[in-house]
Design a protein around this motif. Structure first.
Motif, short mmCIF file in Angstrom:
data_model
loop_
_atom_site.label_atom_id
_atom_site.label_comp_id
_atom_site.label_asym_id
_atom_site.label_seq_id
_atom_site.Cartn_x
_atom_site.Cartn_y
_atom_site.Cartn_z
N VAL A 274 -12.36 -6.58 0.02
CA VAL A 274 -11.78 -5.33 -0.46
C VAL A 274 -10.64 -5.60 -1.47
O VAL A 274 -10.70 -6.75 -1.79
N SER A 275 -10.13 -4.81 -2.19
CA SER A 275 -9.00 -4.67 -3.37
C SER A 275 -8.03 -3.70 -2.92
O SER A 275 -8.51 -2.81 -2.29
N PHE A 276 -6.92 -3.79 -3.26
CA PHE A 276 -5.86 -2.92 -2.98
C PHE A 276 -4.90 -2.80 -3.96
O PHE A 276 -4.72 -3.58 -4.78
N LYS A 277 -4.23 -1.56 -3.94
CA LYS A 277 -3.14 -0.91 -4.96
C LYS A 277 -2.21 -0.59 -3.96
O LYS A 277 -2.20 0.04 -2.90
N TYR A 278 -0.89 -0.30 -4.56
CA TYR A 278 0.17 0.12 -3.77
C TYR A 278 1.02 1.06 -4.59
O TYR A 278 0.83 1.25 -5.79
N GLN A 279 1.40 2.25 -4.03
CA GLN A 279 2.15 3.37 -4.54
C GLN A 279 3.78 3.25 -4.47
O GLN A 279 4.06 2.90 -3.29
N LEU A 280 4.44 3.15 -5.44
CA LEU A 280 5.80 3.42 -5.18
C LEU A 280 6.43 4.48 -4.77
O LEU A 280 5.72 5.56 -5.28
#
Length: 181
Positions: free
Chosen positions: A97-103
């Motif tokens: 998997v890869s991931f991103k975050y939201q501020l």
């Protein structure tokens, strides 16, 4: 000395990241921050299996479908361990998997990629800022994607595709209204 109000730009506050509104004039010394960072688990809302699509009524991006679970990890977790935990959470440990975050306060078109230990440390610093500034529990949102999707952005539609889908939705709504009449 007179105080001037900047009422001529009433909407300018909406265009800047909400994290800038946090007061950090007297942050604790660096040593205290390091010690404090060791003492808690970071909690994340992890969404996976869905798609980022525009809402028909206002074209704002939203996450549609999929699952969302809470994941608590040590503040000092390493990138490889984080990836393992995220993979176990959404794929039973059977996929990369890869991931991103939201501020908080940012739209879904401003997701931040995490690809190594440095990126993860930056994410944890953002989490620390939110944690220190909030009286209630903080949960930053992560979006998990299959690693094969990480480079092609199939999970985020391009503007031409968004427009095409909106036109199709409008066409279907008009057809449905005509059938009801």
């Amino acid at each position: 000395m007179e105080n001037y109000s900047y009422n001529s730009y009433p909407d300018s506050g909406n265009s800047s990241p909400r994290s800038r509104e946090i007061d950090f004039e007297n942050p604790p010394p660096w040593d205290d921050q390091q010690q404090h960072a060791q003492n808690y688990k970071a909690k994340f809302m992890c969404s996976y299996g869905g798609k980022i699509l525009p809402r028909p009524h206002d074209n704002q991006l939203s996450y549609i479908g999929g699952e969302t679970k809470i994941l608590a990890v040590e503040r000092t977790i390493k990138f490889s361990s984080m990836i393992s935990k995220l993979s176990a959470l959404c794929c039973g440990g059977d996929g990369e998997v890869s991931f991103k975050y939201q501020l908080p306060g940012e739209d879904l078109d401003a997701l931040i990629s995490v690809t190594n230990d440095d990126d993860l440390e930056h994410m944890m610093h953002e989490y620390d800022r939110l944690y220190r500034a909030s009286a209630k529990p903080v949960r930053m949102r992560l979006f998990i994607f299959p690693a094969t999707d990480s480079g092609n952005f199939d999970h985020v539609l391009n503007p031409v595709e968004i427009q095409r889908q909106l036109q199709e939705l409008q066409r279907l709504q008009i057809r449905d209204q005509e059938q009801l009449a």
